[in-house]
Design a protein around this motif. Structure first.
Motif, PDB file in Angstrom:
ATOM      1  N   LYS A 109      -8.019  57.333  29.873  1.00  0.00           N
ATOM      2  CA  LYS A 109      -6.876  56.846  29.101  1.00  0.00           C
ATOM      3  C   LYS A 109      -6.893  57.428  27.692  1.00  0.00           C
ATOM      4  N   VAL A 110      -8.081  57.516  27.076  1.00  0.00           N
ATOM      5  CA  VAL A 110      -8.191  58.078  25.727  1.00  0.00           C
ATOM      6  C   VAL A 110      -7.755  59.539  25.714  1.00  0.00           C
ATOM      7  N   MET A 111      -8.068  60.259  26.800  1.00  0.00           N
ATOM      8  CA  MET A 111      -7.715  61.678  26.901  1.00  0.00           C
ATOM      9  C   MET A 111      -6.268  61.885  27.357  1.00  0.00           C
ATOM     10  N   GLY A 112      -5.539  60.800  27.570  1.00  0.00           N
ATOM     11  CA  GLY A 112      -4.159  60.907  28.005  1.00  0.00           C
ATOM     12  C   GLY A 112      -3.998  61.223  29.473  1.00  0.00           C
ATOM     13  N   LEU A 113      -5.040  60.941  30.248  1.00  0.00           N
ATOM     14  CA  LEU A 113      -5.016  61.219  31.691  1.00  0.00           C
ATOM     15  C   LEU A 113      -4.924  59.907  32.468  1.00  0.00           C
ATOM     16  N   ASP A 114      -3.953  59.089  32.088  1.00  0.00           N
ATOM     17  CA  ASP A 114      -3.828  57.767  32.705  1.00  0.00           C
ATOM     18  C   ASP A 114      -3.629  57.839  34.218  1.00  0.00           C
ATOM     19  N   GLN A 115      -3.001  58.920  34.699  1.00  0.00           N
ATOM     20  CA  GLN A 115      -2.758  59.035  36.137  1.00  0.00           C
ATOM     21  C   GLN A 115      -4.045  59.218  36.937  1.00  0.00           C
ATOM     22  N   TYR A 116      -5.126  59.597  36.230  1.00  0.00           N
ATOM     23  CA  TYR A 116      -6.416  59.768  36.906  1.00  0.00           C
ATOM     24  C   TYR A 116      -7.329  58.553  36.728  1.00  0.00           C
ATOM     25  N   ALA A 117      -6.837  57.511  36.101  1.00  0.00           N
ATOM     26  CA  ALA A 117      -7.595  56.265  35.970  1.00  0.00           C
ATOM     27  C   ALA A 117      -7.438  55.476  37.265  1.00  0.00           C
ATOM     28  N   LEU A 118      -8.353  55.706  38.185  1.00  0.00           N
ATOM     29  CA  LEU A 118      -8.217  55.191  39.547  1.00  0.00           C
ATOM     30  C   LEU A 118      -9.143  54.006  39.802  1.00  0.00           C
ATOM     31  N   THR A 119      -8.904  53.352  40.922  1.00  0.00           N
ATOM     32  CA  THR A 119      -9.852  52.362  41.439  1.00  0.00           C
ATOM     33  C   THR A 119     -10.867  53.129  42.272  1.00  0.00           C
ATOM     34  N   TRP A 120     -11.871  53.672  41.607  1.00  0.00           N
ATOM     35  CA  TRP A 120     -12.759  54.663  42.222  1.00  0.00           C
ATOM     36  C   TRP A 120     -13.469  54.133  43.461  1.00  0.00           C
ATOM     37  N   LEU A 121     -13.939  52.904  43.400  1.00  0.00           N
ATOM     38  CA  LEU A 121     -14.686  52.342  44.527  1.00  0.00           C
ATOM     39  C   LEU A 121     -13.788  51.602  45.513  1.00  0.00           C
ATOM     40  N   GLY A 122     -12.509  51.500  45.197  1.00  0.00           N
ATOM     41  CA  GLY A 122     -11.581  50.821  46.088  1.00  0.00           C
ATOM     42  C   GLY A 122     -10.603  51.756  46.751  1.00  0.00           C
ATOM     43  N   ASN A 123     -10.791  53.044  46.544  1.00  0.00           N
ATOM     44  CA  ASN A 123      -9.896  54.057  47.112  1.00  0.00           C
ATOM     45  C   ASN A 123     -10.651  54.849  48.180  1.00  0.00           C
TER      46      ASN A 123
END
Length: 271
Positions: free
Chosen positions: A117-131
């Motif tokens: 989010k800080v880097m402006g990559l909000d679309q890559y902020a995923l539910t890593w262990l739930g996907n």
């Protein structure tokens, strides 16, 4: 008493239908094994285990070699500090590592998504262990992080024992750093590399069990289920011990075969 007898009992009990210790066992022959290979969850767990056994050792050993080379041949004043920092994860409990990284991957509080989010990559902020598409890669990264320092120290010990005269002679002959690494370091380390390949393949079986239990419990929808977690689930959750022992037998045989194959493929005359 503590190795041979339990192993033989696993093979023996895999031929029975059993609900636990002290219960009456019914001999079913190879029925457990037949059911295994028509069990979609077991097939999925084998695929997941195979993925981790293929990806994790390759990345881990490659990074370990690179870091060991940087610390062994690089002119770094903080060399000993870096050795300690890289080795530190390998002395932590697997359970502690699983809990730590579960928080790191947390979709709301985790540092990974916050960095995105800080880097402006909000679309890559995923539910890593739930996907289902990311969970295995997320676990693989944890396994690499945990093991890199351990194998790096093994490679460092090997590199420190290589005579420096070989590198001096190669430099005089005009060999650059990459050529020296390929022609001197790798051949002289080959026996250690062979050992670490076998260690890392078998290590994946052990650590993946703990990490999956702690971080995902095999979810979501069995997409992170590995062979040993499924064995545990069948034995200690479903009380289907005969079936669990059949899984253990398959995993044991696969591990032995992989160790034998890797040993043969990497066999060469020692220098």
């Amino acid at each position: 008493m503590f190795i041979v007898y339990p192993v033989t009992q696993v093979f023996y009990k895999s031929l029975f239908s059993s609900s636990g210790f002290g219960s009456s066992d019914q001999f079913v022959g190879i029925t457990n094994f037949i059911e295994l290979f028509s069990d979609d969850v077991f097939i999925q767990s084998i695929k997941n285990t195979g993925f981790l056994m293929l990806v994790v050792p390759v990345i881990t050993l490659l990074l370990s070699l690179i870091f060991a080379s940087m610390l062994s041949f690089g002119q770094l004043k903080e060399k000993h500090l870096y050795r300690t920092i890289f080795f530190f994860p390998s002395i932590l409990s697997f359970v502690v590592i699983g809990i730590l990284w579960a928080f790191i991957y947390h979709p709301n509080m985790g540092i990974v998504n916050e960095i995105m989010k800080v880097m402006g990559l909000d679309q890559y902020a995923l539910t890593w262990l739930g996907n289902p598409d990311t969970v295995l890669w997320a676990i693989a990264i944890v396994m690499v992080w945990q093991a890199v320092g351990y194998y790096m120290v093994m490679y460092l010990a090997g590199m420190d024992s290589i005579p420096k005269e070989l590198y001096e002679a190669a430099s005089i002959d005009g060999a650059n750093a990459i050529q020296q690494f390929v022609k001197i370091t790798i051949p002289m380390l080959w026996e250690i590399i062979r050992i670490t390949i076998i260690f890392s393949i078998n290590g994946v079986l052990n650590i993946s069990f703990v990490l999956v239990i702690v971080m995902t419990s095999g979810g979501p929808n069995n997409s992170s289920q590995v062979a040993l977690t499924y064995m545990y689930q069948q034995g200690f959750v479903n009380a289907n011990f005969g079936y669990a022992m059949a899984i253990a037998v398959v995993v044991f045989i696969v591990a032995i075969i992989l160790a034998f194959i890797s040993n043969k493929l990497t066999e060469r005359e020692a220098l």
